[in-house]
Design a protein around this motif. Sequence first.
Motif, PDB file in Angstrom:
ATOM      1  N   UNK A 107       0.846  -1.131   0.076  1.00  0.00           N
ATOM      2  CA  UNK A 107      -0.237   0.072  -0.018  1.00  0.00           C
ATOM      3  C   UNK A 107       0.895   1.213   0.176  1.00  0.00           C
ATOM      4  N   UNK A 108       0.564   2.169  -0.766  1.00  0.00           N
ATOM      5  CA  UNK A 108       1.382   3.313  -1.111  1.00  0.00           C
ATOM      6  C   UNK A 108       0.683   4.514  -0.233  1.00  0.00           C
ATOM      7  N   UNK A 109       1.489   5.469   0.344  1.00  0.00           N
ATOM      8  CA  UNK A 109       0.803   6.390   1.348  1.00  0.00           C
ATOM      9  C   UNK A 109       0.522   7.477   0.299  1.00  0.00           C
ATOM     10  N   UNK A 110      -0.508   8.267   0.775  1.00  0.00           N
ATOM     11  CA  UNK A 110      -0.851   9.523  -0.113  1.00  0.00           C
ATOM     12  C   UNK A 110       0.207  10.670  -0.199  1.00  0.00           C
ATOM     13  N   UNK A 111       0.099  11.450  -0.921  1.00  0.00           N
ATOM     14  CA  UNK A 111       0.922  12.707  -0.671  1.00  0.00           C
ATOM     15  C   UNK A 111       1.137  13.379   0.525  1.00  0.00           C
ATOM     16  N   UNK A 112      -0.106  13.726   1.136  1.00  0.00           N
ATOM     17  CA  UNK A 112      -0.430  14.286   2.387  1.00  0.00           C
ATOM     18  C   UNK A 112       0.186  13.333   3.543  1.00  0.00           C
ATOM     19  N   UNK A 113       0.025  11.988   3.557  1.00  0.00           N
ATOM     20  CA  UNK A 113       0.560  10.972   4.576  1.00  0.00           C
ATOM     21  C   UNK A 113       2.240  11.036   4.352  1.00  0.00           C
ATOM     22  N   UNK A 114       2.645  11.132   3.132  1.00  0.00           N
ATOM     23  CA  UNK A 114       4.288  11.237   2.889  1.00  0.00           C
ATOM     24  C   UNK A 114       4.628  12.518   3.313  1.00  0.00           C
ATOM     25  N   UNK A 115       4.190  13.449   3.330  1.00  0.00           N
ATOM     26  CA  UNK A 115       4.531  14.874   3.926  1.00  0.00           C
ATOM     27  C   UNK A 115       4.549  14.872   5.348  1.00  0.00           C
ATOM     28  N   UNK A 116       3.235  14.173   5.957  1.00  0.00           N
ATOM     29  CA  UNK A 116       3.409  14.108   7.232  1.00  0.00           C
ATOM     30  C   UNK A 116       4.537  13.198   7.972  1.00  0.00           C
ATOM     31  N   UNK A 117       4.726  12.102   7.248  1.00  0.00           N
ATOM     32  CA  UNK A 117       5.939  11.263   7.757  1.00  0.00           C
ATOM     33  C   UNK A 117       7.341  11.825   7.532  1.00  0.00           C
ATOM     34  N   UNK A 118       7.393  12.863   6.409  1.00  0.00           N
ATOM     35  CA  UNK A 118       8.645  13.510   6.186  1.00  0.00           C
ATOM     36  C   UNK A 118       8.872  14.618   7.340  1.00  0.00           C
ATOM     37  N   UNK A 119       7.687  15.285   7.787  1.00  0.00           N
ATOM     38  CA  UNK A 119       7.891  16.409   8.688  1.00  0.00           C
ATOM     39  C   UNK A 119       8.232  15.663  10.130  1.00  0.00           C
ATOM     40  N   UNK A 120       7.650  14.244  10.353  1.00  0.00           N
ATOM     41  CA  UNK A 120       7.837  13.855  11.507  1.00  0.00           C
ATOM     42  C   UNK A 120       9.371  13.474  11.716  1.00  0.00           C
ATOM     43  N   UNK A 121       9.697  12.836  10.522  1.00  0.00           N
ATOM     44  CA  UNK A 121      11.093  12.402  10.651  1.00  0.00           C
ATOM     45  C   UNK A 121      12.273  13.677  10.784  1.00  0.00           C
ATOM     46  N   UNK A 122      11.743  14.911  10.128  1.00  0.00           N
ATOM     47  CA  UNK A 122      12.640  16.002  10.304  1.00  0.00           C
ATOM     48  C   UNK A 122      12.634  16.475  11.781  1.00  0.00           C
ATOM     49  N   UNK A 123      11.481  16.574  12.244  1.00  0.00           N
ATOM     50  CA  UNK A 123      11.148  16.780  13.726  1.00  0.00           C
ATOM     51  C   UNK A 123      11.997  15.904  14.616  1.00  0.00           C
ATOM     52  N   UNK A 124      11.924  14.778  14.524  1.00  0.00           N
ATOM     53  CA  UNK A 124      12.899  13.915  15.337  1.00  0.00           C
ATOM     54  C   UNK A 124      14.075  13.952  15.098  1.00  0.00           C
ATOM     55  N   UNK A 125      14.567  13.939  14.030  1.00  0.00           N
ATOM     56  CA  UNK A 125      16.154  14.012  13.721  1.00  0.00           C
ATOM     57  C   UNK A 125      16.589  15.400  14.347  1.00  0.00           C
ATOM     58  N   UNK A 126      15.567  16.691  14.108  1.00  0.00           N
ATOM     59  CA  UNK A 126      16.114  17.854  14.795  1.00  0.00           C
ATOM     60  C   UNK A 126      16.107  17.896  16.362  1.00  0.00           C
ATOM     61  N   UNK A 127      15.285  17.111  16.826  1.00  0.00           N
ATOM     62  CA  UNK A 127      15.264  17.004  18.405  1.00  0.00           C
ATOM     63  C   UNK A 127      16.495  16.032  18.848  1.00  0.00           C
ATOM     64  N   UNK A 128      16.957  14.951  17.993  1.00  0.00           N
ATOM     65  CA  UNK A 128      17.784  14.085  18.604  1.00  0.00           C
ATOM     66  C   UNK A 128      19.379  15.210  18.280  1.00  0.00           C
ATOM     67  N   UNK A 129      19.185  15.888  17.342  1.00  0.00           N
ATOM     68  CA  UNK A 129      20.344  16.748  17.259  1.00  0.00           C
ATOM     69  C   UNK A 129      20.504  17.683  18.203  1.00  0.00           C
ATOM     70  N   UNK A 130      19.570  18.302  18.462  1.00  0.00           N
ATOM     71  CA  UNK A 130      19.363  19.398  19.448  1.00  0.00           C
ATOM     72  C   UNK A 130      19.821  18.825  20.898  1.00  0.00           C
ATOM     73  N   UNK A 131      19.309  17.732  21.223  1.00  0.00           N
ATOM     74  CA  UNK A 131      19.533  16.969  22.433  1.00  0.00           C
ATOM     75  C   UNK A 131      21.219  16.721  22.239  1.00  0.00           C
ATOM     76  N   UNK A 132      21.758  16.202  21.471  1.00  0.00           N
ATOM     77  CA  UNK A 132      23.126  15.750  21.424  1.00  0.00           C
ATOM     78  C   UNK A 132      23.957  17.201  21.447  1.00  0.00           C
ATOM     79  N   UNK A 133      23.467  18.201  20.760  1.00  0.00           N
ATOM     80  CA  UNK A 133      24.151  19.402  21.041  1.00  0.00           C
ATOM     81  C   UNK A 133      24.062  20.072  22.414  1.00  0.00           C
ATOM     82  N   UNK A 134      22.992  19.813  23.150  1.00  0.00           N
ATOM     83  CA  UNK A 134      22.733  20.336  24.338  1.00  0.00           C
ATOM     84  C   UNK A 134      23.508  19.414  25.534  1.00  0.00           C
ATOM     85  N   UNK A 135      23.755  18.379  25.135  1.00  0.00           N
ATOM     86  CA  UNK A 135      24.819  17.473  26.190  1.00  0.00           C
ATOM     87  C   UNK A 135      25.998  17.878  25.823  1.00  0.00           C
TER      88      UNK A 135
END
Length: 195
Positions: A1-29
């Motif tokens: 099953x393929x994701x709709x364009x809106x689902x793909x954007x949502x997944x991409x935003x979530x991945x970017x937010x998680x990556x930014x959060x992890x990078x921010x936590x490593x930088x804060x450490x």
Amino acid sequence: MTATPEQARSIRRTAIACTALVAGMVGAAYASVPLYDLFCRVTGFEGTPMIAKAPSARTLDRTITVRFDANVNGLPWRFSAESPTVEAKLGETMTVMYKVENIGSQATTGIASFNVQPALSGAYFNKIQCFCFTEQTLQPGEAMESAVVFFVDPAIAEDPNTRDLTSITLSYTYFPVKGAKPVATSAVATGAVTR
């Protein structure tokens, strides 16, 4: 099953937010130790004395007892202040000499750290000159004198948390420096007082 364009954007935003959060936590450490050190130096938190560039602009008649504690941890050194206590007027510039001597059989290098107790007094204890955080190499039997120049800010008498203080303890501890290399000349040989 393929994701709709809106689902793909949502997944991409979530991945970017998680990556930014992890990078921010490593930088804060990585930044937490230097930021905590800066915070302590600026506020006097946990007994960290303030660093002053000049003497106090005012002096009060009220005095406070300043005690000097000298410790050595892991070095064959003898370390002491010229006087265990002084009575200082608030705002008065005081100079106290410390002597350190290598009583061991080989050259060793140490570095001194410090704090002030009670911790709340750190924001009012101002050092103009000291030997802290400067590596000192002493040959067997070699001794060195270093000065601490300080004043207690008269504002300590206006703070409801510190106005009733009658004494402050300045405590120094010399620790060994790992992998230190001997220096060609010492402060004793040049007559210099370290900062």
